[in-house]
Design a protein around this motif. Structure first.
Motif, mmCIF file in Angstrom:
data_model
loop_
_atom_site.group_PDB
_atom_site.id
_atom_site.type_symbol
_atom_site.label_atom_id
_atom_site.label_comp_id
_atom_site.label_asym_id
_atom_site.label_seq_id
_atom_site.Cartn_x
_atom_site.Cartn_y
_atom_site.Cartn_z
ATOM 1 N N ASP A 177 0.848 -1.187 0.000
ATOM 2 C CA ASP A 177 0.000 0.000 0.000
ATOM 3 C C ASP A 177 0.891 1.247 0.000
ATOM 4 O O ASP A 177 2.106 1.150 0.092
ATOM 5 C CB ASP A 177 -0.956 -0.037 1.199
ATOM 6 C CG ASP A 177 -0.214 -0.286 2.488
ATOM 7 O OD1 ASP A 177 1.021 -0.270 2.440
ATOM 8 O OD2 ASP A 177 -0.846 -0.494 3.524
ATOM 9 N N VAL A 179 1.748 3.432 2.124
ATOM 10 C CA VAL A 179 2.704 3.581 3.228
ATOM 11 C C VAL A 179 3.931 2.702 2.987
ATOM 12 O O VAL A 179 5.072 3.124 3.158
ATOM 13 C CB VAL A 179 2.032 3.216 4.568
ATOM 14 C CG1 VAL A 179 3.025 3.337 5.698
ATOM 15 C CG2 VAL A 179 0.846 4.101 4.827
ATOM 16 N N TRP A 182 6.098 4.202 0.403
ATOM 17 C CA TRP A 182 6.781 5.376 0.956
ATOM 18 C C TRP A 182 8.026 4.947 1.730
ATOM 19 O O TRP A 182 9.112 5.509 1.565
ATOM 20 C CB TRP A 182 5.812 6.124 1.863
ATOM 21 C CG TRP A 182 6.404 7.241 2.639
ATOM 22 C CD1 TRP A 182 6.732 8.466 2.161
ATOM 23 C CD2 TRP A 182 6.747 7.236 4.030
ATOM 24 N NE1 TRP A 182 7.259 9.227 3.181
ATOM 25 C CE2 TRP A 182 7.284 8.497 4.329
ATOM 26 C CE3 TRP A 182 6.662 6.283 5.049
ATOM 27 C CZ2 TRP A 182 7.721 8.842 5.593
ATOM 28 C CZ3 TRP A 182 7.093 6.617 6.308
ATOM 29 C CH2 TRP A 182 7.619 7.883 6.579
ATOM 30 N N ILE A 183 7.876 3.901 2.563
ATOM 31 C CA ILE A 183 9.020 3.446 3.353
ATOM 32 C C ILE A 183 10.122 2.919 2.455
ATOM 33 O O ILE A 183 11.305 3.198 2.664
ATOM 34 C CB ILE A 183 8.581 2.330 4.315
ATOM 35 C CG1 ILE A 183 7.531 2.844 5.267
ATOM 36 C CG2 ILE A 183 9.751 1.790 5.083
ATOM 37 C CD1 ILE A 183 6.693 1.735 5.777
ATOM 38 N N ILE A 186 12.204 5.521 0.929
ATOM 39 C CA ILE A 186 13.195 6.118 1.834
ATOM 40 C C ILE A 186 14.292 5.117 2.164
ATOM 41 O O ILE A 186 15.483 5.431 2.109
ATOM 42 C CB ILE A 186 12.517 6.573 3.147
ATOM 43 C CG1 ILE A 186 11.472 7.636 2.853
ATOM 44 C CG2 ILE A 186 13.550 7.113 4.113
ATOM 45 C CD1 ILE A 186 10.689 8.019 4.073
ATOM 46 N N LEU A 187 13.891 3.900 2.507
ATOM 47 C CA LEU A 187 14.855 2.967 3.092
ATOM 48 C C LEU A 187 15.754 2.300 2.064
ATOM 49 O O LEU A 187 16.903 2.005 2.363
ATOM 50 C CB LEU A 187 14.128 1.886 3.903
ATOM 51 C CG LEU A 187 13.563 2.324 5.249
ATOM 52 C CD1 LEU A 187 13.030 1.127 5.997
ATOM 53 C CD2 LEU A 187 14.623 3.010 6.092
ATOM 54 N N ILE A 190 19.062 3.978 1.321
ATOM 55 C CA ILE A 190 19.896 3.974 2.525
ATOM 56 C C ILE A 190 20.474 2.580 2.765
ATOM 57 O O ILE A 190 21.635 2.424 3.143
ATOM 58 C CB ILE A 190 19.065 4.436 3.743
ATOM 59 C CG1 ILE A 190 18.582 5.864 3.532
ATOM 60 C CG2 ILE A 190 19.890 4.370 5.011
ATOM 61 C CD1 ILE A 190 17.698 6.386 4.621
ATOM 62 N N LYS B 66 26.584 9.950 12.433
ATOM 63 C CA LYS B 66 25.992 8.607 12.433
ATOM 64 C C LYS B 66 24.982 8.463 13.560
ATOM 65 O O LYS B 66 23.901 7.886 13.375
ATOM 66 C CB LYS B 66 27.105 7.559 12.576
ATOM 67 C CG LYS B 66 27.742 7.212 11.246
ATOM 68 C CD LYS B 66 28.792 6.154 11.404
ATOM 69 C CE LYS B 66 30.155 6.731 11.185
ATOM 70 N NZ LYS B 66 31.233 5.775 11.375
ATOM 71 N N LEU B 73 16.006 7.145 11.339
ATOM 72 C CA LEU B 73 15.836 5.802 10.767
ATOM 73 C C LEU B 73 14.966 4.937 11.660
ATOM 74 O O LEU B 73 14.047 4.250 11.191
ATOM 75 C CB LEU B 73 17.202 5.136 10.559
ATOM 76 C CG LEU B 73 17.937 5.546 9.291
ATOM 77 C CD1 LEU B 73 19.288 4.878 9.236
ATOM 78 C CD2 LEU B 73 17.118 5.172 8.074
ATOM 79 N N ILE B 76 11.385 6.131 11.373
ATOM 80 C CA ILE B 76 10.734 5.649 10.154
ATOM 81 C C ILE B 76 10.335 4.190 10.333
ATOM 82 O O ILE B 76 9.205 3.781 10.047
ATOM 83 C CB ILE B 76 11.677 5.795 8.938
ATOM 84 C CG1 ILE B 76 11.923 7.253 8.618
ATOM 85 C CG2 ILE B 76 11.098 5.089 7.718
ATOM 86 C CD1 ILE B 76 13.036 7.457 7.615
ATOM 87 N N SER B 80 6.356 3.009 10.717
ATOM 88 C CA SER B 80 5.753 2.187 9.674
ATOM 89 C C SER B 80 5.357 0.817 10.222
ATOM 90 O O SER B 80 4.300 0.286 9.865
ATOM 91 C CB SER B 80 6.710 2.050 8.492
ATOM 92 O OG SER B 80 7.992 1.755 8.945
ATOM 93 N N TYR B 83 2.150 1.245 11.866
ATOM 94 C CA TYR B 83 1.052 1.321 10.909
ATOM 95 C C TYR B 83 0.654 -0.074 10.423
ATOM 96 O O TYR B 83 -0.531 -0.416 10.369
ATOM 97 C CB TYR B 83 1.471 2.197 9.716
ATOM 98 C CG TYR B 83 0.578 2.006 8.511
ATOM 99 C CD1 TYR B 83 -0.683 2.593 8.467
ATOM 100 C CD2 TYR B 83 0.981 1.206 7.454
ATOM 101 C CE1 TYR B 83 -1.504 2.407 7.386
ATOM 102 C CE2 TYR B 83 0.157 1.013 6.359
ATOM 103 C CZ TYR B 83 -1.080 1.606 6.328
ATOM 104 O OH TYR B 83 -1.896 1.400 5.264
ATOM 105 N N PHE B 84 1.665 -0.904 10.081
ATOM 106 C CA PHE B 84 1.343 -2.226 9.544
ATOM 107 C C PHE B 84 0.619 -3.094 10.566
ATOM 108 O O PHE B 84 -0.368 -3.762 10.247
ATOM 109 C CB PHE B 84 2.622 -2.930 9.068
ATOM 110 C CG PHE B 84 3.169 -2.352 7.806
ATOM 111 C CD1 PHE B 84 2.353 -2.182 6.703
ATOM 112 C CD2 PHE B 84 4.492 -1.950 7.724
ATOM 113 C CE1 PHE B 84 2.845 -1.639 5.535
ATOM 114 C CE2 PHE B 84 4.993 -1.395 6.563
ATOM 115 C CZ PHE B 84 4.167 -1.239 5.464
#
Lengths: 305, 101
Positions: A177, A179, A182-183, A186-187, A190, B66, B73, B76, B80, B83-84
């Motif tokens: 979905d 979200v 979106w993650i 970003i991730l 990185i 760092k 991080l 985030i 998330s 949310y899940f």
């Protein structure tokens, strides 16, 4: 204070391990196993072994956890299953083993440094600066080589059991979905950055092929979880090349040095060799781990003929 | 003890207080949503304080960078994950008409 903390870590390890064995619910056991991996990596940190701590957190807690969770999806859930009986006959040998190890620890002299002086003394013979990487890639290259072999055998075993020849056809999870997307946006960059950073760091600080490879593998698994085929997009030939390149680079190095210096796996002075082997090993480790998850039977059972 | 060390201890301790509060919430709160609330709010703040505290005793600029990167991080990741989990629970309860704790 430190002793109290160490005792807490040690005792919680034993307690969590006991809970895993006695757990009634598969899901609970898997979550406890991940917890066990995280506490274990804390213990390695306390033992001043950051390399093993990173590897344990990434492989033991992270990727093994994903594999277990995935396998759970394929098992028929049986919440009311009886408590698994821990065979008491095992208790006796375990206790003997534990007491032998405890006695062995008691007999270690207090100023014992282990292999540290030997490794530091031999560092001049290799072009690597960091002792752990020197042990892994040079002094005990044979072990690392065979570890790559073990990973390969694991992938081949899974493919053999599932009777599939490539990972490109495996069933994908539902698309993520917003979200989730979106993650990942970003991730993912990185993670690729950190994977490469850890690999590069291995030359002079904790890090290296395994740690970097696992982070890259986690990036691939995350993509797959979001419904993207990730490695499955590659043509089969390329996938096989990536899978075997780590093992093959060690093999080539072994043959090359056998004919040039008469000893197997004797590293040439040139640093390029070591970099090449380490990069190839990282790629292979990442590919193997992603393939293990992608080819795992749990999620894909529905599609089986 | 220098002023930097003192500030570091102070911030790390306040971080610890938030972690303690989050853990208490995780154990004591009645349902999944409020537990998630306790975990993600309090622990993120706790981690922020601990990172802030460690910056005062960090040796070099790269180390500081760092340390600072760890916090967003982790936020985030935890937001998330929150949310899940919440979404999953929401779908379960909507489909089955039961509350699940």
């Amino acid at each position: 204070m430190n002793l109290a903390f160490d005792l807490l870590v040690g005792l919680s390890l034993v307690w969590v391990a006991w809970r895993i064995v006695g757990s009634r619910d598969h899901f609970q056991a898997v979550v406890l196993f991940i917890t066990f991996g995280l506490i274990l990596s804390l213990a390695w940190t306390r033992l001043q072994s950051p390399d093993i701590a990173i590897a344990e957190a990434a492989v033991g807690a992270g990727l093994a956890g994903v594999l277990f969770m995935d396998a759970l999806g394929g098992l028929s859930s049986s919440p009311g299953s009886p408590r698994p009986a821990v065979p008491l006959t095992l208790l006796f040998p375990c206790l003997i083993l534990a007491s032998i190890m405890a006695i062995a620890v008691l007999f270690v002299p207090e100023d014992f440094l282990g292999l540290i002086p030997v490794v530091h003394g031999a560092l001049t013979d290799t072009s690597l600066e960091y002792p752990v990487t020197a042990v892994l890639l040079d002094f005990r290259a044979y072990d690392t080589w065979l570890e790559l072999g073990v990973l390969l055998v694991a992938v081949l075993g899974v493919m053999g059991i599932r009777r599939i020849g490539s990972i490109s056809g495996s069933r994908l999870p539902a698309p993520a979905d917003p979200v989730g997307r979106w993650i990942i946006r970003i991730l993912l960059p990185i993670m690729v950055l950190i994977g490469g950073y850890l690999l590069w760091l291995g030359a002079f600080a904790p890090g290296g092929a395994f740690q970097g490879g696992v982070v890259l593998a986690a990036a691939g698994v995350m993509l797959w979880q979001a419904g993207h085929p990730s490695l499955g997009l590659l043509p089969r030939l390329w996938w096989i090349v990536l899978l075997f390149c780590g093992f093959l680079s060690f093999l080539i190095l072994a043959f090359w040095s056998l004919f040039h210096s008469g000893r197997m796996l004797a590293h040439p002075e040139n640093k390029l060799w070591i970099l090449g082997v380490e990069y190839a090993a990282t790629i292979s480790i990442a590919t193997c781990l992603i393939s293990l998850v992608l080819a795992s039977p749990g999620r894909c059972r529905v599609r089986d003929n | 003890m220098t002023i930097n060390e003192l500030l570091s201890v102070l911030f790390c301790l306040s971080g610890g207080v938030f972690f303690l509060a989050g853990t208490a919430g995780l154990i004591r709160f009645p349902d999944t949503y409020s537990r998630l609330h306790a975990l993600t709010k309090a622990d993120n703040l706790g981690l922020g304080f601990i990172v802030l505290g460690l910056i005062f005793v960090a040796g070099s600029l790269p180390e500081t960078i760092k340390l600072v990167l760890i916090w967003p991080l982790a936020m985030i990741g935890s937001s998330s994950a929150c949310y899940f989990i919440a979404n999953h629970v929401h779908r379960l309860t909507r489909n089955k008409g039961i509350t699940r704790d």
